[in-house]
Motif scaffolding. Structure first.
Motif, mmCIF file in Angstrom:
data_model
loop_
_atom_site.group_PDB
_atom_site.id
_atom_site.type_symbol
_atom_site.label_atom_id
_atom_site.label_comp_id
_atom_site.label_asym_id
_atom_site.label_seq_id
_atom_site.Cartn_x
_atom_site.Cartn_y
_atom_site.Cartn_z
ATOM 1 N N TYR A 182 -9.555 4.961 0.459
ATOM 2 C CA TYR A 182 -8.324 4.781 -0.309
ATOM 3 C C TYR A 182 -8.107 5.801 -1.424
ATOM 4 N N PRO A 238 -5.594 7.443 -6.160
ATOM 5 C CA PRO A 238 -5.236 6.780 -4.897
ATOM 6 C C PRO A 238 -4.537 7.744 -3.945
ATOM 7 N N ARG A 241 -1.754 5.229 0.898
ATOM 8 C CA ARG A 241 -2.429 3.923 0.826
ATOM 9 C C ARG A 241 -2.030 3.109 -0.401
ATOM 10 N N GLU A 269 -0.557 -0.381 0.232
ATOM 11 C CA GLU A 269 -1.603 -1.286 0.711
ATOM 12 C C GLU A 269 -2.480 -1.769 -0.445
ATOM 13 N N LEU A 270 -2.817 -0.842 -1.364
ATOM 14 C CA LEU A 270 -3.603 -1.226 -2.537
ATOM 15 C C LEU A 270 -2.849 -2.208 -3.424
ATOM 16 N N GLN A 271 -1.548 -1.956 -3.626
ATOM 17 C CA GLN A 271 -0.731 -2.849 -4.445
ATOM 18 C C GLN A 271 -0.685 -4.252 -3.853
#
Length: 204
Positions: free
Chosen positions: A12, A26, A30, A33-35
């Motif tokens: 990530y 980041p 990605r 997706e992390l959020q």
């Protein structure tokens, strides 16, 4: 699925190496997706949500005793010249690795040099009717210098550093938010996030 931190980091984040730090950024593809991963556990409280006034920023020149800092520079051959050259080049990467190792010490000594002058300024402001104040410091010794000076002059102060036990953290916040403590002094790492300190009229 379970994965190691190292594998997660590689998947990530992009790792940026420089002379004096390593920073993970980041990967753009990605971020969404992390959020989604952290959305249910991380809450960002905006000024609008908390009904806070607009932010007003001002630089505050402070006189201080820089003898210890000057002594440190004088005892480390070539360090001053390296720093000046890096400033002229406009980047910290101009410092040799062995010089960069001294920067943390210089920052600490600079903070300690400014602490008595800032404590005097803050004391005068409070005696002239200033409201509750929130003060962030990088170094614990600076927290202690400020707290002792204000306390010795009759100002009720609460402090919070990485060494403060959890129950005392809670009590410090309560005394500042709802009690008689007029100044909250915290280490910026230990007190910089996760605390509600909206009673402050000024932040330093």
């Amino acid at each position: 699925t379970t994965q190691t931190f190292s594998a997660f980091e590689q998947e990530y984040f992009n790792t940026d190496f420089s002379t004096n730090k390593t920073e993970n950024k980041p990967k753009q593809k990605r971020i969404a997706e992390l959020q989604e991963m952290i959305g249910e556990v991380v809450l960002r409280r905006t000024k609008k949500l908390l009904n806070l006034p607009p932010l007003w920023v001002n630089d505050l020149p402070i006189d201080g005793n820089d003898e210890e800092l000057r002594s440190f520079l004088a005892s480390t051959e070539g360090l001053s010249a390296s720093i000046y050259q890096a400033i002229e080049d406009g980047k910290d990467l101009g410092l040799a690795f062995e010089d960069v190792q001294y920067i943390a010490t210089m920052r600490r000594l600079t903070g300690e040099a400014k602490a008595p002058g800032f404590a005097k300024f803050l004391l005068e402001s409070l005696k002239n009717g200033a409201g509750k104040c929130l003060v962030f410091c990088w170094h614990t010794k600076v927290v202690n210098i400020l707290a002792k000076t204000l306390t010795d002059n009759g100002i009720e102060v609460v402090t919070l550093t990485g060494a403060t036990p959890e129950q005392q953290r809670i009590e410090a916040v309560q005394r500042f938010q709802e009690g008689t403590a007029h100044v909250f002094i915290g280490n910026i790492v230990a007190a910089g996030t996760g605390l509600t300190l909206t009673a402050a009229e000024s932040v330093y």
